[in-house]
Write a protein that holds these residues in place. Structure first.
Motif, mmCIF file in Angstrom:
data_model
loop_
_atom_site.group_PDB
_atom_site.id
_atom_site.type_symbol
_atom_site.label_atom_id
_atom_site.label_comp_id
_atom_site.label_asym_id
_atom_site.label_seq_id
_atom_site.Cartn_x
_atom_site.Cartn_y
_atom_site.Cartn_z
ATOM 1 N N ASN A 1 34.149 124.461 72.527
ATOM 2 C CA ASN A 1 34.928 125.538 73.136
ATOM 3 C C ASN A 1 34.788 126.810 72.315
ATOM 4 O O ASN A 1 34.824 126.767 71.083
ATOM 5 N N VAL A 2 34.640 127.938 73.000
ATOM 6 C CA VAL A 2 34.527 129.243 72.338
ATOM 7 C C VAL A 2 35.814 130.022 72.576
ATOM 8 O O VAL A 2 36.254 130.169 73.723
ATOM 9 N N THR A 3 36.405 130.518 71.507
ATOM 10 C CA THR A 3 37.621 131.335 71.589
ATOM 11 C C THR A 3 37.343 132.687 70.953
ATOM 12 O O THR A 3 36.799 132.749 69.842
ATOM 13 N N MET A 4 37.675 133.755 71.644
ATOM 14 C CA MET A 4 37.484 135.101 71.099
ATOM 15 C C MET A 4 38.813 135.602 70.534
ATOM 16 O O MET A 4 39.846 135.550 71.209
ATOM 17 N N ILE A 5 38.784 136.095 69.302
ATOM 18 C CA ILE A 5 39.954 136.696 68.662
ATOM 19 C C ILE A 5 39.576 138.134 68.330
ATOM 20 O O ILE A 5 38.654 138.370 67.552
ATOM 21 N N THR A 6 40.270 139.088 68.919
ATOM 22 C CA THR A 6 39.843 140.482 68.854
ATOM 23 C C THR A 6 41.026 141.414 68.671
ATOM 24 O O THR A 6 42.180 141.043 68.922
ATOM 25 N N GLY B 1 41.660 131.305 82.526
ATOM 26 C CA GLY B 1 41.781 131.510 81.095
ATOM 27 C C GLY B 1 43.101 132.181 80.735
ATOM 28 O O GLY B 1 43.795 132.744 81.591
ATOM 29 N N VAL B 2 43.456 132.124 79.462
ATOM 30 C CA VAL B 2 44.722 132.661 78.973
ATOM 31 C C VAL B 2 44.441 133.657 77.855
ATOM 32 O O VAL B 2 43.648 133.370 76.951
ATOM 33 N N VAL B 3 45.061 134.817 77.922
ATOM 34 C CA VAL B 3 44.971 135.815 76.853
ATOM 35 C C VAL B 3 46.352 135.972 76.239
ATOM 36 O O VAL B 3 47.311 136.294 76.948
ATOM 37 N N ILE B 4 46.467 135.709 74.955
ATOM 38 C CA ILE B 4 47.730 135.918 74.253
ATOM 39 C C ILE B 4 47.555 137.070 73.271
ATOM 40 O O ILE B 4 46.440 137.406 72.879
ATOM 41 N N GLU B 5 48.656 137.699 72.898
ATOM 42 C CA GLU B 5 48.598 138.814 71.956
ATOM 43 C C GLU B 5 48.902 138.329 70.538
ATOM 44 O O GLU B 5 49.621 137.342 70.340
ATOM 45 N N GLY B 6 48.358 139.043 69.582
ATOM 46 C CA GLY B 6 48.551 138.668 68.189
ATOM 47 C C GLY B 6 50.012 138.570 67.796
ATOM 48 O O GLY B 6 50.386 137.694 67.008
ATOM 49 N N LYS B 7 50.850 139.427 68.353
ATOM 50 C CA LYS B 7 52.278 139.405 68.001
ATOM 51 C C LYS B 7 52.961 138.126 68.443
ATOM 52 O O LYS B 7 54.049 137.787 67.953
ATOM 53 N N ASP B 8 52.348 137.407 69.399
ATOM 54 C CA ASP B 8 52.947 136.176 69.917
ATOM 55 C C ASP B 8 52.443 134.931 69.202
ATOM 56 O O ASP B 8 52.950 133.829 69.443
ATOM 57 N N SER C 1 45.386 121.472 75.265
ATOM 58 C CA SER C 1 45.180 121.431 76.714
ATOM 59 C C SER C 1 43.721 121.641 77.100
ATOM 60 O O SER C 1 43.296 121.262 78.187
ATOM 61 N N GLY C 2 42.943 122.281 76.210
ATOM 62 C CA GLY C 2 41.546 122.561 76.515
ATOM 63 C C GLY C 2 41.334 123.775 77.397
ATOM 64 O O GLY C 2 40.196 124.083 77.765
ATOM 65 N N VAL C 3 42.414 124.483 77.753
ATOM 66 C CA VAL C 3 42.298 125.692 78.573
ATOM 67 C C VAL C 3 41.661 126.799 77.740
ATOM 68 O O VAL C 3 42.109 127.065 76.620
ATOM 69 N N PRO C 4 40.615 127.458 78.235
ATOM 70 C CA PRO C 4 40.007 128.556 77.466
ATOM 71 C C PRO C 4 41.029 129.665 77.211
ATOM 72 O O PRO C 4 41.767 130.046 78.117
ATOM 73 N N PHE C 5 41.042 130.172 75.985
ATOM 74 C CA PHE C 5 41.987 131.242 75.681
ATOM 75 C C PHE C 5 41.363 132.233 74.710
ATOM 76 O O PHE C 5 40.367 131.940 74.046
ATOM 77 N N ALA C 6 41.968 133.401 74.658
ATOM 78 C CA ALA C 6 41.549 134.453 73.729
ATOM 79 C C ALA C 6 42.798 135.076 73.130
ATOM 80 O O ALA C 6 43.887 134.997 73.707
ATOM 81 N N GLN D 1 45.765 140.466 64.313
ATOM 82 C CA GLN D 1 45.717 140.893 62.925
ATOM 83 C C GLN D 1 45.033 139.800 62.095
ATOM 84 O O GLN D 1 44.721 138.708 62.588
ATOM 85 N N THR D 2 44.816 140.090 60.820
ATOM 86 C CA THR D 2 44.106 139.163 59.940
ATOM 87 C C THR D 2 44.746 137.785 59.926
ATOM 88 O O THR D 2 44.077 136.759 60.097
ATOM 89 N N GLU D 3 46.063 137.711 59.737
ATOM 90 C CA GLU D 3 46.742 136.419 59.623
ATOM 91 C C GLU D 3 46.755 135.677 60.946
ATOM 92 O O GLU D 3 46.771 134.439 60.963
ATOM 93 N N ASP D 4 46.742 136.406 62.061
ATOM 94 C CA ASP D 4 46.728 135.750 63.379
ATOM 95 C C ASP D 4 45.474 134.885 63.529
ATOM 96 O O ASP D 4 45.528 133.771 64.068
#
Length: 290
Positions: free
Chosen positions: A106-111, A133-140, A156-161, A166-169
Protein backbone atom coordinates in the motif's frame (compact mmCIF):
# COMPACT_ATOMS: atom_id res chain seq x y z
CA UNK A 1 3.26 38.14 2.36
CA UNK A 2 2.44 34.79 0.78
CA UNK A 3 1.46 31.45 2.25
CA UNK A 4 -1.29 28.91 2.81
CA UNK A 5 -4.55 30.37 1.56
CA UNK A 6 -6.63 29.56 4.65
CA UNK A 7 -4.03 31.18 6.93
CA UNK A 8 -3.55 34.33 4.82
CA UNK A 9 -7.32 34.76 4.46
CA UNK A 10 -7.65 34.88 8.24
CA UNK A 11 -5.38 37.94 8.26
CA UNK A 12 -7.12 39.77 5.41
CA UNK A 13 -9.87 42.35 5.82
CA UNK A 14 -9.92 43.64 2.21
CA UNK A 15 -9.45 42.33 -1.31
CA UNK A 16 -7.88 44.04 -4.31
CA UNK A 17 -10.66 44.80 -6.81
CA UNK A 18 -8.40 45.40 -9.81
CA UNK A 19 -8.82 49.16 -9.91
CA UNK A 20 -6.44 49.98 -7.10
CA UNK A 21 -9.26 50.42 -4.60
CA UNK A 22 -9.48 47.64 -1.99
CA UNK A 23 -12.94 46.32 -1.20
CA UNK A 24 -14.04 44.88 2.15
CA UNK A 25 -13.58 41.11 2.21
CA UNK A 26 -17.23 40.29 2.84
CA UNK A 27 -18.56 36.71 3.16
CA UNK A 28 -19.64 36.76 -0.50
CA UNK A 29 -16.12 37.69 -1.62
CA UNK A 30 -14.63 35.05 0.66
CA UNK A 31 -16.90 32.47 -0.96
CA UNK A 32 -15.65 33.53 -4.42
CA UNK A 33 -12.03 33.18 -3.29
CA UNK A 34 -12.78 29.78 -1.76
CA UNK A 35 -14.41 28.62 -5.01
CA UNK A 36 -11.43 29.77 -7.06
CA UNK A 37 -9.07 28.04 -4.63
CA UNK A 38 -11.06 24.81 -4.93
CA UNK A 39 -10.90 25.00 -8.74
CA UNK A 40 -7.12 25.38 -8.69
CA UNK A 41 -6.62 22.68 -6.06
CA UNK A 42 -8.67 20.13 -8.02
CA UNK A 43 -6.23 20.66 -10.90
CA UNK A 44 -3.42 19.47 -8.56
CA UNK A 45 -2.10 23.03 -8.22
CA UNK A 46 -0.43 24.14 -5.02
CA UNK A 47 -2.26 27.37 -4.19
CA UNK A 48 -0.69 30.29 -2.37
CA UNK A 49 -2.43 33.49 -1.34
CA UNK A 50 -0.61 36.82 -1.73
CA UNK A 51 -1.52 39.79 0.46
CA UNK A 52 -0.10 43.19 1.39
CA UNK A 53 -0.29 45.69 4.20
CA UNK A 54 1.12 49.21 4.47
CA UNK A 55 2.84 49.91 7.78
CA UNK A 56 5.23 52.46 9.19
CA UNK A 57 8.34 50.79 10.55
CA UNK A 58 11.24 52.05 12.58
CA UNK A 59 14.12 51.83 10.11
CA UNK A 60 16.48 51.11 12.99
CA UNK A 61 14.65 47.90 13.88
CA UNK A 62 15.54 44.77 11.90
CA UNK A 63 12.74 42.94 10.12
CA UNK A 64 12.72 39.71 12.09
CA UNK A 65 10.23 36.90 12.76
CA UNK A 66 8.83 38.58 15.86
CA UNK A 67 7.95 41.71 13.88
CA UNK A 68 6.31 39.73 11.06
CA UNK A 69 4.25 37.64 13.50
CA UNK A 70 3.08 40.82 15.20
CA UNK A 71 1.94 42.27 11.88
CA UNK A 72 0.11 39.06 11.03
CA UNK A 73 -1.72 38.91 14.35
CA UNK A 74 -3.03 42.44 13.97
CA UNK A 75 -4.47 41.54 10.55
CA UNK A 76 -5.66 44.24 8.20
CA UNK A 77 -4.04 42.78 5.07
CA UNK A 78 -5.40 43.23 1.56
CA UNK A 79 -5.68 40.07 -0.51
CA UNK A 80 -3.87 40.57 -3.82
CA UNK A 81 -4.80 37.25 -5.37
CA UNK A 82 -4.12 33.52 -5.59
CA UNK A 83 -1.17 31.84 -7.28
CA UNK A 84 -1.43 28.27 -8.56
CA UNK A 85 1.87 26.38 -8.83
CA UNK A 86 2.00 23.21 -10.89
CA UNK A 87 4.40 20.58 -9.60
CA UNK A 88 3.57 17.69 -11.94
CA UNK A 89 4.01 14.15 -10.74
CA UNK A 90 6.69 12.14 -12.49
CA UNK A 91 5.35 10.14 -15.44
CA UNK A 92 6.61 6.87 -13.93
CA UNK A 93 4.75 7.33 -10.63
CA UNK A 94 1.34 5.84 -11.66
CA UNK A 95 3.13 2.76 -13.04
CA UNK A 96 5.22 2.49 -9.85
CA UNK A 97 2.11 2.71 -7.65
CA UNK A 98 0.33 0.07 -9.74
CA UNK A 99 3.36 -2.25 -9.61
CA UNK A 100 3.62 -1.89 -5.83
CA UNK A 101 -0.10 -2.56 -5.51
CA UNK A 102 0.30 -5.78 -7.49
CA UNK A 103 3.03 -6.76 -5.04
CA UNK A 104 0.66 -6.25 -2.10
CA UNK A 105 2.19 -2.96 -0.99
CA UNK A 106 0.00 0.00 0.00
CA UNK A 107 1.21 3.51 -0.87
CA UNK A 108 0.33 6.41 1.45
CA UNK A 109 1.14 10.02 0.61
CA UNK A 110 1.96 12.40 3.48
CA UNK A 111 2.19 15.99 2.28
CA UNK A 112 2.02 19.61 3.33
CA UNK A 113 -0.47 20.38 0.57
CA UNK A 114 -4.13 21.29 1.10
CA UNK A 115 -6.53 18.29 1.41
CA UNK A 116 -8.20 19.08 -1.93
CA UNK A 117 -4.83 19.23 -3.70
CA UNK A 118 -3.70 16.05 -1.92
CA UNK A 119 -6.78 14.14 -3.11
CA UNK A 120 -6.31 15.33 -6.69
CA UNK A 121 -2.65 14.25 -6.67
CA UNK A 122 -3.51 10.85 -5.18
CA UNK A 123 -6.12 10.25 -7.88
CA UNK A 124 -3.72 11.30 -10.63
CA UNK A 125 -0.96 9.08 -9.21
CA UNK A 126 -3.26 6.08 -8.87
CA UNK A 127 -3.08 5.93 -5.07
CA UNK A 128 -6.85 6.57 -4.97
CA UNK A 129 -9.54 5.56 -7.37
CA UNK A 130 -11.62 8.64 -8.34
CA UNK A 131 -14.02 9.52 -5.55
CA UNK A 132 -12.54 6.95 -3.15
CA UNK A 133 -9.85 6.98 -0.50
CA UNK A 134 -9.59 9.03 2.70
CA UNK A 135 -7.68 12.29 3.22
CA UNK A 136 -7.01 13.32 6.80
CA UNK A 137 -5.31 16.51 7.98
CA UNK A 138 -2.16 16.64 10.04
CA UNK A 139 -3.97 18.37 12.91
CA UNK A 140 -6.21 15.30 13.25
CA UNK A 141 -3.41 12.71 13.37
CA UNK A 142 -2.65 12.97 17.11
CA UNK A 143 -6.35 12.92 18.17
CA UNK A 144 -6.95 9.93 15.86
CA UNK A 145 -3.96 8.16 17.42
CA UNK A 146 -5.30 8.78 20.94
CA UNK A 147 -8.76 7.46 20.05
CA UNK A 148 -7.45 4.42 18.17
CA UNK A 149 -9.11 5.60 14.95
CA UNK A 150 -5.78 5.93 13.14
CA UNK A 151 -4.89 2.28 13.73
CA UNK A 152 -8.39 1.21 12.68
CA UNK A 153 -7.96 3.15 9.44
CA UNK A 154 -4.59 1.52 8.76
CA UNK A 155 -5.91 -1.98 9.53
CA UNK A 156 -8.93 -1.46 7.27
CA UNK A 157 -6.68 -1.33 4.20
CA UNK A 158 -8.54 1.72 2.84
CA UNK A 159 -6.12 3.94 0.86
CA UNK A 160 -5.47 7.18 2.70
CA UNK A 161 -3.33 10.30 2.57
CA UNK A 162 -2.33 12.92 5.12
CA UNK A 163 -2.51 16.59 4.12
CA UNK A 164 -1.10 19.67 5.87
CA UNK A 165 1.25 17.31 7.70
CA UNK A 166 3.97 18.42 10.08
CA UNK A 167 7.19 16.55 10.89
CA UNK A 168 5.77 14.64 13.88
CA UNK A 169 2.59 13.72 12.00
CA UNK A 170 4.68 11.69 9.54
CA UNK A 171 6.48 9.86 12.34
CA UNK A 172 3.17 9.09 14.10
CA UNK A 173 1.68 7.54 10.96
CA UNK A 174 4.81 5.43 10.39
CA UNK A 175 4.91 4.20 14.00
CA UNK A 176 1.19 3.41 13.92
CA UNK A 177 1.58 1.36 10.74
CA UNK A 178 4.38 -0.62 12.36
CA UNK A 179 2.23 -1.16 15.46
CA UNK A 180 -0.41 -2.66 13.15
CA UNK A 181 2.13 -5.22 11.96
CA UNK A 182 3.16 -3.59 8.70
CA UNK A 183 6.72 -3.42 7.42
CA UNK A 184 7.10 0.26 6.56
CA UNK A 185 9.42 2.04 4.18
CA UNK A 186 9.34 5.83 4.29
CA UNK A 187 10.74 7.84 1.40
CA UNK A 188 11.44 11.55 1.69
CA UNK A 189 13.72 14.37 0.61
CA UNK A 190 13.70 17.02 3.33
CA UNK A 191 14.61 17.81 6.93
CA UNK A 192 11.00 17.15 7.98
CA UNK A 193 11.37 13.52 6.83
CA UNK A 194 14.18 12.57 9.23
CA UNK A 195 11.91 11.58 12.15
CA UNK A 196 9.75 9.38 9.90
CA UNK A 197 12.86 7.77 8.38
CA UNK A 198 14.11 6.89 11.85
CA UNK A 199 10.69 5.49 12.85
CA UNK A 200 10.35 3.29 9.74
CA UNK A 201 11.68 -0.23 9.21
CA UNK A 202 13.50 1.20 6.21
CA UNK A 203 14.15 4.92 5.84
CA UNK A 204 14.70 6.14 2.30
CA UNK A 205 15.99 9.29 0.67
CA UNK A 206 15.48 10.37 -2.92
CA UNK A 207 18.37 11.26 -5.19
CA UNK A 208 17.82 14.99 -4.63
CA UNK A 209 17.33 14.76 -0.84
CA UNK A 210 19.16 17.16 1.43
CA UNK A 211 21.95 16.14 3.76
CA UNK A 212 19.78 15.72 6.87
CA UNK A 213 17.38 13.36 5.12
CA UNK A 214 20.21 11.40 3.53
CA UNK A 215 21.94 10.97 6.90
CA UNK A 216 18.76 9.50 8.44
CA UNK A 217 18.14 7.07 5.55
CA UNK A 218 18.97 3.38 5.29
CA UNK A 219 18.53 3.43 1.52
CA UNK A 220 19.47 6.29 -0.83
CA UNK A 221 18.15 6.25 -4.37
CA UNK A 222 20.87 7.10 -6.87
CA UNK A 223 18.36 7.80 -9.64
CA UNK A 224 15.44 10.20 -9.67
CA UNK A 225 13.49 7.61 -11.65
CA UNK A 226 11.13 6.18 -9.01
CA UNK A 227 10.28 3.16 -11.16
CA UNK A 228 13.35 1.52 -9.59
CA UNK A 229 11.48 1.07 -6.29
CA UNK A 230 9.40 -2.00 -7.35
CA UNK A 231 12.58 -3.54 -8.79
CA UNK A 232 14.35 -2.86 -5.50
CA UNK A 233 11.55 -4.53 -3.55
CA UNK A 234 11.50 -7.53 -5.90
CA UNK A 235 15.27 -7.93 -5.55
CA UNK A 236 15.06 -7.74 -1.76
CA UNK A 237 12.28 -10.31 -1.66
CA UNK A 238 14.25 -12.63 -3.92
CA UNK A 239 17.32 -12.38 -1.66
CA UNK A 240 15.18 -12.98 1.43
CA UNK A 241 13.52 -16.01 -0.19
CA UNK A 242 16.88 -17.52 -1.15
CA UNK A 243 18.26 -17.04 2.36
CA UNK A 244 15.12 -18.61 3.85
CA UNK A 245 15.33 -21.61 1.51
CA UNK A 246 19.03 -22.06 2.24
CA UNK A 247 18.40 -22.02 6.00
CA UNK A 248 15.58 -24.55 5.57
CA UNK A 249 17.83 -26.76 3.44
CA UNK A 250 20.70 -26.67 5.93
CA UNK A 251 18.34 -27.33 8.83
CA UNK A 252 16.72 -30.39 7.29
CA UNK A 253 20.06 -31.66 5.98
CA UNK A 254 21.53 -31.62 9.46
CA UNK A 255 18.40 -33.18 10.94
CA UNK A 256 18.67 -36.02 8.41
CA UNK A 257 22.29 -36.62 9.45
CA UNK A 258 21.20 -36.89 13.07
CA UNK A 259 18.61 -39.48 12.02
CA UNK A 260 21.33 -41.50 10.24
CA UNK A 261 23.35 -41.68 13.46
CA UNK A 262 20.33 -42.47 15.64
CA UNK A 263 18.95 -45.22 13.37
CA UNK A 264 22.44 -46.63 12.87
CA UNK A 265 22.84 -47.01 16.63
CA UNK A 266 19.34 -48.52 16.98
CA UNK A 267 19.46 -51.07 14.16
CA UNK A 268 23.16 -51.91 13.92
CA UNK A 269 24.10 -51.50 17.54
CA UNK A 270 25.84 -49.05 19.84
CA UNK A 271 29.22 -50.30 18.70
CA UNK A 272 28.81 -48.90 15.19
CA UNK A 273 31.42 -46.34 14.27
CA UNK A 274 31.31 -43.75 11.50
CA UNK A 275 34.58 -43.15 9.76
CA UNK A 276 35.56 -39.91 8.08
CA UNK A 277 34.72 -41.41 4.69
CA UNK A 278 31.27 -42.43 5.94
CA UNK A 279 30.55 -38.87 7.12
CA UNK A 280 31.67 -37.47 3.79
CA UNK A 281 29.32 -39.89 2.02
CA UNK A 282 26.44 -38.94 4.35
CA UNK A 283 27.07 -35.24 3.70
CA UNK A 284 27.17 -35.74 -0.06
CA UNK A 285 23.89 -37.69 -0.05
CA UNK A 286 21.98 -35.38 2.32
CA UNK A 287 23.25 -32.18 0.67
CA UNK A 288 22.12 -33.36 -2.76
CA UNK A 289 18.75 -34.62 -1.49
CA UNK A 290 18.28 -31.40 0.49
Amino acid sequence: IKGATERIMDWCSHVEAGEGVPLPLLPANRALVAAKFDTYARKTLRVLAVAKKSVHLDTRRPIDEELLVGLAITGGFTLEGLVGIKDPIRPEVPVMVADLGNMGINVTMITGDHPVTARAICEEAGIFEPGKGVVIEGKDVSPMLASGELRRLIRSGVPFAVARAQTEDKAIVVRSARTCGHVVMHLGDGVNDTAANQAANVGGATANANQACTASADVILKSEDLSCIPDMVACGRDIYDKIRRMINSLTWTNISEVFVVVFGKLFVGPSIEFSANTWILVNIVTDNLG
